[in-house]
Enzyme design. Structure first.
Site, PDB file in Angstrom:
ATOM      1  N   GLU A 134       0.631  -1.833   0.020  1.00  0.00           N
ATOM      2  CA  GLU A 134      -0.106   0.217   0.500  1.00  0.00           C
ATOM      3  C   GLU A 134       1.074   1.567   0.157  1.00  0.00           C
ATOM      4  O   GLU A 134       0.215   2.088  -0.701  1.00  0.00           O
ATOM      5  CB  GLU A 134      -0.613  -0.029   1.001  1.00  0.00           C
ATOM      6  CG  GLU A 134      -0.462  -0.387   2.769  1.00  0.00           C
ATOM      7  CD  GLU A 134      -1.442  -0.349   3.506  1.00  0.00           C
ATOM      8  OE1 GLU A 134      -1.894   1.662   3.953  1.00  0.00           O
ATOM      9  OE2 GLU A 134      -1.961  -0.756   4.005  1.00  0.00           O
ATOM     10  N   SER A 175      -0.577   6.829   8.525  1.00  0.00           N
ATOM     11  CA  SER A 175       1.680   6.265   8.319  1.00  0.00           C
ATOM     12  C   SER A 175       2.633   7.962   8.287  1.00  0.00           C
ATOM     13  O   SER A 175       1.440   9.101   6.895  1.00  0.00           O
ATOM     14  CB  SER A 175       0.723   5.943   7.134  1.00  0.00           C
ATOM     15  OG  SER A 175       1.084   4.254   8.017  1.00  0.00           O
ATOM     16  N   SER A 212      -7.868   5.469   7.607  1.00  0.00           N
ATOM     17  CA  SER A 212      -8.685   4.838   9.351  1.00  0.00           C
ATOM     18  C   SER A 212      -7.509   5.384  10.239  1.00  0.00           C
ATOM     19  O   SER A 212      -8.153   5.648  10.900  1.00  0.00           O
ATOM     20  CB  SER A 212      -8.661   3.031   8.993  1.00  0.00           C
ATOM     21  OG  SER A 212      -9.511   3.181   8.205  1.00  0.00           O
ATOM     22  N   ARG A 229       8.730   4.237   6.622  1.00  0.00           N
ATOM     23  CA  ARG A 229       7.948   4.260   7.633  1.00  0.00           C
ATOM     24  C   ARG A 229       8.483   5.000   8.930  1.00  0.00           C
ATOM     25  O   ARG A 229       8.956   4.067   9.605  1.00  0.00           O
ATOM     26  CB  ARG A 229       6.831   3.469   7.431  1.00  0.00           C
ATOM     27  CG  ARG A 229       5.452   3.478   7.945  1.00  0.00           C
ATOM     28  CD  ARG A 229       4.911   2.370   7.987  1.00  0.00           C
ATOM     29  NE  ARG A 229       3.311   2.368   8.721  1.00  0.00           N
ATOM     30  CZ  ARG A 229       2.828   2.483  10.229  1.00  0.00           C
ATOM     31  NH1 ARG A 229       3.608   2.565  10.943  1.00  0.00           N
ATOM     32  NH2 ARG A 229       2.082   3.250  10.539  1.00  0.00           N
TER      33      ARG A 229
HETATM   34  N1  LIG Z   1     -17.609   8.890   2.676  1.00  0.00           N
HETATM   35  C1  LIG Z   1     -17.269   8.191   4.050  1.00  0.00           C
HETATM   36  N2  LIG Z   1     -17.269   7.560   4.400  1.00  0.00           N
HETATM   37  C2  LIG Z   1     -16.250   7.101   5.922  1.00  0.00           C
HETATM   38  N3  LIG Z   1     -14.798   7.488   6.101  1.00  0.00           N
HETATM   39  C3  LIG Z   1     -14.871   8.428   5.138  1.00  0.00           C
HETATM   40  C4  LIG Z   1     -16.195   8.664   4.193  1.00  0.00           C
HETATM   41  N4  LIG Z   1     -15.547   9.647   3.723  1.00  0.00           N
HETATM   42  C5  LIG Z   1     -14.195  10.065   4.166  1.00  0.00           C
HETATM   43  N5  LIG Z   1     -14.338   9.388   5.164  1.00  0.00           N
HETATM   44  C6  LIG Z   1     -12.635   9.496   6.146  1.00  0.00           C
HETATM   45  O1  LIG Z   1     -12.090   8.639   5.467  1.00  0.00           O
HETATM   46  C7  LIG Z   1     -11.163   7.771   6.673  1.00  0.00           C
HETATM   47  C8  LIG Z   1     -10.584   6.868   5.409  1.00  0.00           C
HETATM   48  O2  LIG Z   1      -9.726   7.354   4.798  1.00  0.00           O
HETATM   49  P1  LIG Z   1      -9.361   6.542   3.230  1.00  0.00           P
HETATM   50  O3  LIG Z   1      -9.646   5.507   2.834  1.00  0.00           O
HETATM   51  O4  LIG Z   1      -7.874   7.568   3.107  1.00  0.00           O
HETATM   52  O5  LIG Z   1      -8.119   4.965   4.551  1.00  0.00           O
HETATM   53  P2  LIG Z   1      -8.473   3.605   4.602  1.00  0.00           P
HETATM   54  O6  LIG Z   1      -7.988   3.098   3.173  1.00  0.00           O
HETATM   55  O7  LIG Z   1      -9.937   3.306   4.661  1.00  0.00           O
HETATM   56  O8  LIG Z   1      -7.523   3.006   5.740  1.00  0.00           O
HETATM   57  P3  LIG Z   1      -6.373   2.610   5.987  1.00  0.00           P
HETATM   58  O9  LIG Z   1      -5.429   2.823   5.183  1.00  0.00           O
HETATM   59  O10 LIG Z   1      -5.997   2.904   7.736  1.00  0.00           O
HETATM   60  O11 LIG Z   1      -6.717   1.077   5.570  1.00  0.00           O
HETATM   61  C9  LIG Z   1     -12.667   7.480   7.576  1.00  0.00           C
HETATM   62  O12 LIG Z   1     -11.797   6.705   8.469  1.00  0.00           O
HETATM   63  C10 LIG Z   1     -12.994   8.751   8.216  1.00  0.00           C
HETATM   64  O13 LIG Z   1     -12.538   9.694   8.401  1.00  0.00           O
HETATM   65  C1  LIG Z   2      -2.264  -0.167   9.372  1.00  0.00           C
HETATM   66  C2  LIG Z   2      -2.141   0.656   8.307  1.00  0.00           C
HETATM   67  C3  LIG Z   2      -0.785   0.650   7.633  1.00  0.00           C
HETATM   68  C4  LIG Z   2      -3.518  -0.174   7.326  1.00  0.00           C
HETATM   69  O1  LIG Z   2      -3.249   1.151   6.290  1.00  0.00           O
HETATM   70  C5  LIG Z   2      -3.016   2.269   8.814  1.00  0.00           C
HETATM   71  O2  LIG Z   2      -4.095   2.104   9.450  1.00  0.00           O
HETATM   72  C6  LIG Z   2      -1.983   2.730  10.029  1.00  0.00           C
HETATM   73  O3  LIG Z   2      -0.574   3.137   9.325  1.00  0.00           O
HETATM   74  N1  LIG Z   2      -2.128   2.712  10.866  1.00  0.00           N
HETATM   75  C7  LIG Z   2      -1.584   3.195  12.155  1.00  0.00           C
HETATM   76  C8  LIG Z   2      -0.838   1.702  13.015  1.00  0.00           C
HETATM   77  C9  LIG Z   2       0.785   2.786  14.420  1.00  0.00           C
HETATM   78  O4  LIG Z   2       0.448   2.806  14.827  1.00  0.00           O
HETATM   79  O5  LIG Z   2       1.580   2.867  13.070  1.00  0.00           O
END
Ligand SMILES: Nc1ncnc2c1ncn2[C@@H]1O[C@H](COP(=O)(O)OP(=O)(O)OP(=O)(O)O)[C@@H](O)[C@H]1O
Ligand SMILES: CC(C)(CO)[C@@H](O)C(=O)NCCC(=O)O
Length: 457
Positions: free
Chosen positions: A227, A281, A278, A293
């Site tokens: 990713e 990073s 969510s 990272r």
């Molecule tokens: N329509 C939506 N529904 C839910 N969350 C949203 C929405 N639009 C923006 N967000 C925000 O974006 C965040 C998710 O962002 P993003 O898609 O970049 O991460 P992710 O890929 O789901 O998470 P990670 O990389 O940690 O696995 C949510 O936690 C919320 O704060």
């Molecule tokens: C686990 C990932 C990389 C998934 O995208 C992301 O949600 C993240 O960077 N979380 C924070 C984890 C940490 O505490 O370093």
């Protein structure tokens, strides 16, 4: 090393991001350079290398950073011509990946991002031989802006006339909640996806988590990419193809004078990359294939949304942001002036600085006086300031001045954009610059669509 052995590895071939100019259709046996011939090499390095498949992220939650180039250098080993069996498998894989439709998918902890490439240079021959299912899928994706109950196409982000894998076309940007993956697969099946020979480029945790479901439900193979590799690759590609991608805020705290100003990121290195999904990073990026990272925090976009739902009873991100827009965090937080009666001058802490997030909420009277809007605003400010503070410390440790913030937490969220812009500038006495990108959360999906060098399996 046999007679055909050559020393070739990813590091020695570094910097080959598949961008328009590099991705000619006719200059390699596979139809585009960097795929067919290199693919067997990459498969060997990634699958059979001493370290096995590359793990996403760093050395554990908030753990020490993983210096990517070092890791790769260890894997560097002499190239041996693949056997005819692995060559056939590679050709098979190539055929699957090259056959349309082309998707890049980033399946995150909250949102799944799907980037669809619509070819616009279809020759009459191609059009004649194209099967009906494929035409229907193209029509369905490009004529609608909503899919099922929860899928959305971000039409304002569409990129026309771009080159991907040597083809000219349009990139479409679609998102849906990862929790709806079951419905997405059902929809894909109902559109005939299972009848196509398709490999989808995928990244994010969900590329691992849902791999079996893709195979079982829609007969789709996932070509998995890391990713963070994908994120950087996507940023570089989109930045190159969209002259107005990057911007900063001038006068971020002034309602009257704050304005978005385009920023030229064509010479980006080094930069600190803060991906607010969510979780969060933080990466120090020194070159297309050279990053580490540094750290992460679990207090990210998911935390904002989760806490906001708990505290206000709202149900969506959009609702949470709307509530926050109408709220006042100073009713919830304890400010320096609530403690000092004014500034803490000796330490340079102004009275209106938050001294303690949610610090007023320990008394019944105060709790009785706050609205849902105030609580939403305080949650947003708490999460944003914490990320800003971590970013600032990382930038200062790494001696990097440009801090690029991405991730869907920043979607429809001008409050956080401006807070981050102000925090970077204020706390660094103007030495740090907060930069933002229009395609916020879509870089991973684009990066894996482009990234044939470096697939995991
Ligand atoms: N329509 C939506 N529904 C839910 N969350 C949203 C929405 N639009 C923006 N967000 C925000 O974006 C965040 C998710 O962002 P993003 O898609 O970049 O991460 P992710 O890929 O789901 O998470 P990670 O990389 O940690 O696995 C949510 O936690 C919320 O704060
Ligand atoms: C686990 C990932 C990389 C998934 O995208 C992301 O949600 C993240 O960077 N979380 C924070 C984890 C940490 O505490 O370093």
């Amino acid at each position: 090393m046999g007679p055909h052995a050559t020393h070739r590895c990813k590091d020695c071939l570094s910097g080959r991001i598949m961008s328009g100019g590099q991705a000619g259709r006719s200059s390699s046996s596979s139809g585009f350079p960097g795929f067919g011939d290199d693919m067997a090499d990459m498969a060997q390095l990634h699958n059979g290398g001493p370290d096995g498949p590359q793990a996403p992220g760093g050395g554990g939650p908030s753990g020490p950073g993983r210096e990517v180039p070092f890791k790769r250098a260890k894997r560097c080993k002499p190239y041996e011509r693949p056997s005819s069996v692995s060559r056939n498998a590679a050709l098979d894989r190539e055929r699957q990946v090259m056959s349309m439709p082309w998707f890049g998918m980033d399946i995150g902890g909250t949102l799944a991002k799907l980037v669809y490439f619509e070819p616009k240079d279809i020759t009459p021959d191609e059009a004649n031989s194209e099967i009906e299912t494929l035409k229907n899928i193209r029509r369905y994706l490009t004529k609608n802006s909503a899919y099922g109950k929860t899928g959305h196409r971000d039409m304002h982000l569409q990129m026309d006339n771009v080159e991907v894998r040597g083809r000219k076309g349009t990139l479409h940007f679609i998102r849906f909640p990862t929790s709806e993956m079951g419905n997405f697969l059902e929809l894909a099946k109902s559109k005939g996806m299972a009848t196509l020979v398709t490999t989808v480029c995928a990244t994010g945790g969900g590329a691992f988590k849902f791999e079996d479901s893709f195979q079982r439900e829609v007969n789709m193979k996932l070509m998995k990419f890391d990713e963070l590799d994908s994120l950087i690759r996507g940023i570089l590609y989109i930045e190159t193809n969209n002259p107005t991608e990057c911007y900063y805020f001038a006068d971020p705290t002034s309602d009257d004078h704050c304005q978005k100003v385009p920023y030229d990121l064509s010479n980006p290195y080094p930069f600190l990359l803060v991906n607010i999904g969510s979780g969060v990073s933080v990466l120090a990026v020194h070159g297309p294939n050279k990053y580490k990272r540094i750290t992460g925090t679990s207090l990210g976009g998911g935390t904002f949304l989760g806490l906001c739902c708990l505290l206000t009873g709202c149900n969506t991100f959009e609702e949470a942001i709307e509530l926050a827009t109408g709220g006042d965090n100073t009713k919830v937080d304890k400010l320096v002036r609530d403690i000092y009666g004014g500034d803490y001058g000796k330490m340079g802490l102004p009275g209106d600085l938050v001294a303690s997030s949610f610090g007023q909420m320990n008394t019944k009277e105060r709790r009785a006086n706050v609205s849902r809007e105030d609580l939403a605003r305080a949650t947003l400010v708490t999460i944003t300031n914490n990320i800003g503070s971590i970013a600032r410390m990382c930038a200062s440790n790494e001696k990097i001045h440009n801090v690029v913030f991405v991730g869907n937490f920043l979607r429809v969220n001008p409050i956080s954009l401006k807070l981050l812009a102000h925090a970077m500038e204020y706390w660094s006495n103007g030495t740090l610059k907060a930069l933002f990108l229009e395609h916020e959360g879509y870089f991973g999906a684009v990066g894996c669509l482009l990234g044939f060098n470096g697939f995991l399996s």
